[in-house]
Scaffold this motif. Sequence first.
Motif, short mmCIF file in Angstrom:
data_model
loop_
_atom_site.label_atom_id
_atom_site.label_comp_id
_atom_site.label_asym_id
_atom_site.label_seq_id
_atom_site.Cartn_x
_atom_site.Cartn_y
_atom_site.Cartn_z
N TYR A 394 15.44 21.61 6.99
CA TYR A 394 15.30 20.46 7.88
C TYR A 394 15.98 19.21 7.35
O TYR A 394 16.08 18.21 8.04
CB TYR A 394 13.81 20.16 8.12
CG TYR A 394 13.01 19.94 6.85
CD1 TYR A 394 13.05 18.73 6.18
CD2 TYR A 394 12.26 20.97 6.30
CE1 TYR A 394 12.35 18.53 5.00
CE2 TYR A 394 11.55 20.78 5.12
CZ TYR A 394 11.60 19.57 4.48
OH TYR A 394 10.92 19.39 3.32
N TYR A 395 16.40 19.25 6.08
CA TYR A 395 16.97 18.05 5.49
C TYR A 395 18.47 18.00 5.77
O TYR A 395 19.17 18.98 5.57
CB TYR A 395 16.71 18.01 3.98
CG TYR A 395 17.03 16.66 3.39
CD1 TYR A 395 16.05 15.68 3.31
CD2 TYR A 395 18.31 16.34 2.97
CE1 TYR A 395 16.34 14.42 2.81
CE2 TYR A 395 18.61 15.09 2.47
CZ TYR A 395 17.62 14.14 2.39
OH TYR A 395 17.92 12.89 1.90
N PRO A 396 18.99 16.84 6.20
CA PRO A 396 20.42 16.77 6.52
C PRO A 396 21.29 17.17 5.34
O PRO A 396 20.98 16.84 4.20
CB PRO A 396 20.63 15.28 6.85
CG PRO A 396 19.28 14.72 7.16
CD PRO A 396 18.29 15.55 6.41
N PRO A 454 13.40 18.30 -1.08
CA PRO A 454 14.23 18.54 0.11
C PRO A 454 15.69 18.07 -0.01
O PRO A 454 16.58 18.79 0.46
CB PRO A 454 13.48 17.79 1.22
CG PRO A 454 12.05 17.79 0.77
CD PRO A 454 12.09 17.71 -0.73
N PRO A 455 15.98 16.91 -0.64
CA PRO A 455 17.38 16.49 -0.66
C PRO A 455 18.26 17.31 -1.60
O PRO A 455 19.49 17.20 -1.53
CB PRO A 455 17.32 15.04 -1.17
CG PRO A 455 15.89 14.63 -1.07
CD PRO A 455 15.09 15.88 -1.20
N PHE A 456 17.65 18.07 -2.50
CA PHE A 456 18.45 18.70 -3.56
C PHE A 456 18.36 20.22 -3.60
O PHE A 456 19.28 20.88 -4.06
CB PHE A 456 18.01 18.17 -4.93
CG PHE A 456 18.05 16.68 -5.04
CD1 PHE A 456 19.19 15.99 -4.67
CD2 PHE A 456 16.96 15.95 -5.48
CE1 PHE A 456 19.25 14.61 -4.75
CE2 PHE A 456 17.00 14.57 -5.58
CZ PHE A 456 18.15 13.90 -5.21
N VAL B 54 14.40 13.33 9.52
CA VAL B 54 13.86 14.54 10.15
C VAL B 54 13.25 14.10 11.47
O VAL B 54 12.41 13.20 11.51
CB VAL B 54 12.80 15.20 9.24
CG1 VAL B 54 12.17 16.40 9.93
CG2 VAL B 54 13.40 15.58 7.90
N GLU B 59 9.97 20.52 12.76
CA GLU B 59 10.99 20.93 11.78
C GLU B 59 10.40 21.12 10.40
O GLU B 59 10.98 21.79 9.55
CB GLU B 59 12.11 19.88 11.70
CG GLU B 59 12.94 19.80 12.96
CD GLU B 59 13.92 18.64 12.91
OE1 GLU B 59 14.70 18.58 11.96
OE2 GLU B 59 13.88 17.79 13.82
#
Lengths: 474, 474
Positions: A394-396, A454-456, B54, B59
Motif C-alpha cells: 500500500y505504500y507508494p 512500510p517505506p523501506f 495511503v 488498503e
Amino acid sequence: MRDPFVVVGGDAAGLSAASKCKREDPDREVIVFEKGQWVSYAHCGMPYFVKGEVDTLDELLSLSPEEIDERGIDLRRGHEVLEVDTEAETIAVDGPDGRFEQPYGDLLIATGAHAVTSPIEGHDLDGVHTMHGLDSAAAVRAHLLDPDEDALADMGGEDFVDRDLVERYGRMDPPETVAIVGGGYVGVEMAEAFVAQDLDVHLFQRGGHLVPPFGESVADVVESELREQGVTLHLGEEVERLAGSEQVDRLVCKSGDALDLDCALVGIGIRPNTGIVEGTPIELGESGAIAVDDYGRTSVAGVCAAGDVAEMRHAVTGEPDWVPLGLTANRAGRAIGQSVAGDSEPVGDIAGTAVLKAFDQECGRTGIVDEKRAREAGFDPVTETITSRSRSGYYPGAAETTVTLVADRDSGRLLGGTIVGTDRAAIRIDILAMALEEDATVADLERADLAYAPPFAPVWDPVLTAAKVLRGQL
Amino acid sequence: MRDPFVVVGGDAAGLSAASKCKREDPDREVIVFEKGQWVSYAHCGMPYFVKGEVDTLDELLSLSPEEIDERGIDLRRGHEVLEVDTEAETIAVDGPDGRFEQPYGDLLIATGAHAVTSPIEGHDLDGVHTMHGLDSAAAVRAHLLDPDEDALADMGGEDFVDRDLVERYGRMDPPETVAIVGGGYVGVEMAEAFVAQDLDVHLFQRGGHLVPPFGESVADVVESELREQGVTLHLGEEVERLAGSEQVDRLVCKSGDALDLDCALVGIGIRPNTGIVEGTPIELGESGAIAVDDYGRTSVAGVCAAGDVAEMRHAVTGEPDWVPLGLTANRAGRAIGQSVAGDSEPVGDIAGTAVLKAFDQECGRTGIVDEKRAREAGFDPVTETITSRSRSGYYPGAAETTVTLVADRDSGRLLGGTIVGTDRAAIRIDILAMALEEDATVADLERADLAYAPPFAPVWDPVLTAAKVLRGQL
C-alpha cells in the motif's frame, strides 16, 4: 625486512598497500612504479564520465600525486617495470631516463588487467574503443563532442591525459550509431551512457543473455529494461569483425548479419597483466592470474600480488578464484601494506559480490549462482527465484523485486544469490554477502531479524521470502 | 492434539498462526476470536494513512474476512475473550449472543498491546488521540477534514470502522496546532504526517533526545531533520496535563511551560494486553509480557503466546526481551501455526531490528546499542561512530551516512549498530542484523565482501568503514 617496499602499479591495490605501509611504518622506504601517468583512479566511474554525470577526469582520482607525495610515498609515474629477478631481488625498470635495476626488500605486484579485444578483427580501427583506463574514457568522450568544442579544456585531467589521443578524437565528427560488443558490466553501463548522449545504441552479445554472472532471472529484467530504454539488443550474435578503411564503419557477425555504424566499444572481458612474472618462479593459478596465499604472498618469498592481477580465495568454494573487483583490490592492498609493515593481516576471502546499475534497474549478485559451477565445487545446488515487493504494497513506490537464492541440498548452506529491482534492490545483496562470510544456512537467513517499515521493506523482505521458499525445497 | 486450535486476537501473530496451521493441517478446526471488527491490518501503515499517502483504510488490510474464510479459518469478530481456564482447557468468550465457554486443544494468546496514555491527565478529552488501531487512525484523519467533507465515504473501511467515532470527529473543525507527546517511532512518523497536512506541529519529549532506541548519533540527525521540516521540538519537557472543557485546548508541562493547541497525539509507548492471563498459571516475564520458550510455548502446556503480548529471546543477550514489532509477530505466529500442525518450528530470536523514516532521513537500528544495557548483559562495550558517503564521492546523490557500531571488547563480537542517512541508509541495517544472527565479530563484518558500484556504494561501504574503525579500537 628492511630495504624498500617496492610496488609495481599505482592504482587501487598498489597505492592502498603503499599508504597503509607508510602509515604503520613511517620510516620504511616505499616506492611505487606506475607505467602510465594516471594513478589511484576510479575505473568504475568511467561510464558515468562518458554519460556526463561526472564532469571531469579529476573527479575520478582518489588521490592526486601531490597527496601521495605528502604520505611519504616515492611515486614514479612513467616507469614501466620490465622484469623481476627473484634471485637477485631486483626489478628492471624502464623510466624516462632509461633502464635501471631497483632492489627490493618486499615486492608487491599490482599491475592490474587489460581489456581483451582479440579475436575481433579490426579492433584497432579508429572509432573502436575499450573502456579501460582514463585515457580510453577520455577518448570516448572526446569522440562524442562536436569538433568545435575544446575536448581537452572541458574534461580536466590536463596534467595526465594522453593529449594526442584526445585531440585526435576531438577532431572527429561525433558518432550517431554505436555498437557495443559484449553484454557484461561495461557493455550495460556504457549502453546507459551512450543512450544519455542520444546515440543509436546496438548491443551485441555472443551468448543468449546479458550479464552472465547475474544469471537468467536478472538478465531477463536487464534485457527488458535496455529494450525499453531504446537499446537494440543482438543476443546470440558473435561479432566476427569490425570493418572500415581507417575509421570503423561496419560491424559483421559470424551469422552474416551486419550493421553500419561510426563507433564501436569492445567490452568482452579483461585479463591479468602477468607479463612481468613470465620466466620467474612466481606461479600463476589455474585462472591465469597470480596465485597467492591468505596473506597475498606469491610462491616466492618476499613477493606479494594483489588486485586485478591476483587470484583470491572464494568464501564459498574455499578455492582460488579470479574475480577482479574494486573492493578486493583495495582490501588486499591494504592488508599487504599492513603485513609488510610487520603486523600480519590476511587479505580476506571474496564472495564475488557485485552490483550493477542498468538504467533504472539495480542488480546485485554474490557467491555461486551458477548450478554447474556449484556442482563442480562439490555442492548439490537447489535454486529458487521469487518476485515480491520492495515495500508494503500500500505504500507508494513499492517495486517488483526478484531474488534468486542457491543453496546446497544436504547442508542447507547458502551458496549465493542475485537480486534485481528498481527500489533499493542492489544494496540488499549485502545481506547475502554477510551471510556467505559467515557460512550461513538458508535457515539462518530465514530467521534473520531483518528490517520492516512500510517505506523501506514489507514485513517479509524479499530476501526473507526467497529464503522461506528455498528452505521449503531443501 | 485434536480439538480446536483456538487463537485469541485476529492480527499479525494470530492470523499468521491460524493460516499456517490450516495450510499444513487442513482438517484441523481453527477458530480465531477478535474483540474488535478489524483483523489483519498494518499498524505501521497508519501514519501514512493520516499523511494521505495511503488513500483508504481498506488498503491497510492484509487479509479481508472473506479471504480468511476462504482459508477455512473460523473467524469470529466482535468476540472478546474474558478468561482462560487452563485446568479445564476452556476460554470464556463474550460474543454478540452473550457469554459462552469454548474448549481448546491448543490455544494461542495473541492479544497484542495497547497504547499507554496515563499518567497524562486529560488524555480522555476530545481532540486527544493515540495511534493504535485503525479506528484511532480513522479518528485522526476525520478530525483533519473539513466538517463539510464526508469522512466516512472518503476513507473506506465502511464495514468495520467505528462510525460514531469518525462522524463525531468529522463534525469538528480541523485543528491548526497539534502537540505530539512522545518522540519515539509514532511521534516522529506522525510529525511527518501532520506537517504534510499543514499543521503547526509541536513535539514534546520527556528525555533529551528523540528516538531513544536509535541512540544519540541517529537522534542528532533526526532532530535536525524535524526542525528543518518545521517541527518545533520541546526536548526534556515532560507533559503534565492536557486541559480543556470538553475538547483539548492547552498543554501544560511539568516545567510550567504551556502551549495552546486544538489537537494532541499521545505516543508514549505501548503495553502488552495480558489481562486474560491474570489469575492463571501462565507466567509473565520480567518485562511484563508473557514468557515463552523457543517454540512460543508458555509455562502451561498447550498454551502459546506470540506477537506484541509475548517476550522473545534476544539474539545478542540470549535473554528474554520484549520488543513488539511486526515481523516478530508474523514470524512467531507462523512458526506456532506450523508447530501446532505437528511440525515443530522455533519462533526464532529477535535482534530488535527496526527502521524508521523521519521525513527524508532513513534510520535503522539493530541489537544492543546502549552501553549501559550491554554492560548489564555482561559485555564490555566499545562504541564507534563514523560518517561517510553512501556512494562514490564523484557520483551524484552521494549522501552523508552515519554508522554507529557497538562491540564487546574481549570477544570482538558485534553487539549492535545504528545507521542514518538519506540514501538507502535504512536497508543497510540488515547487513548488521544478518551479522547478529550469526554471532559475527567486528572482524567478520570488516572482511565481508560487500557491494561496490558508484551509484550504490563507495569502495568501502559506510558499514565497512565503521567496522574498520571499531576494530582498530578493540
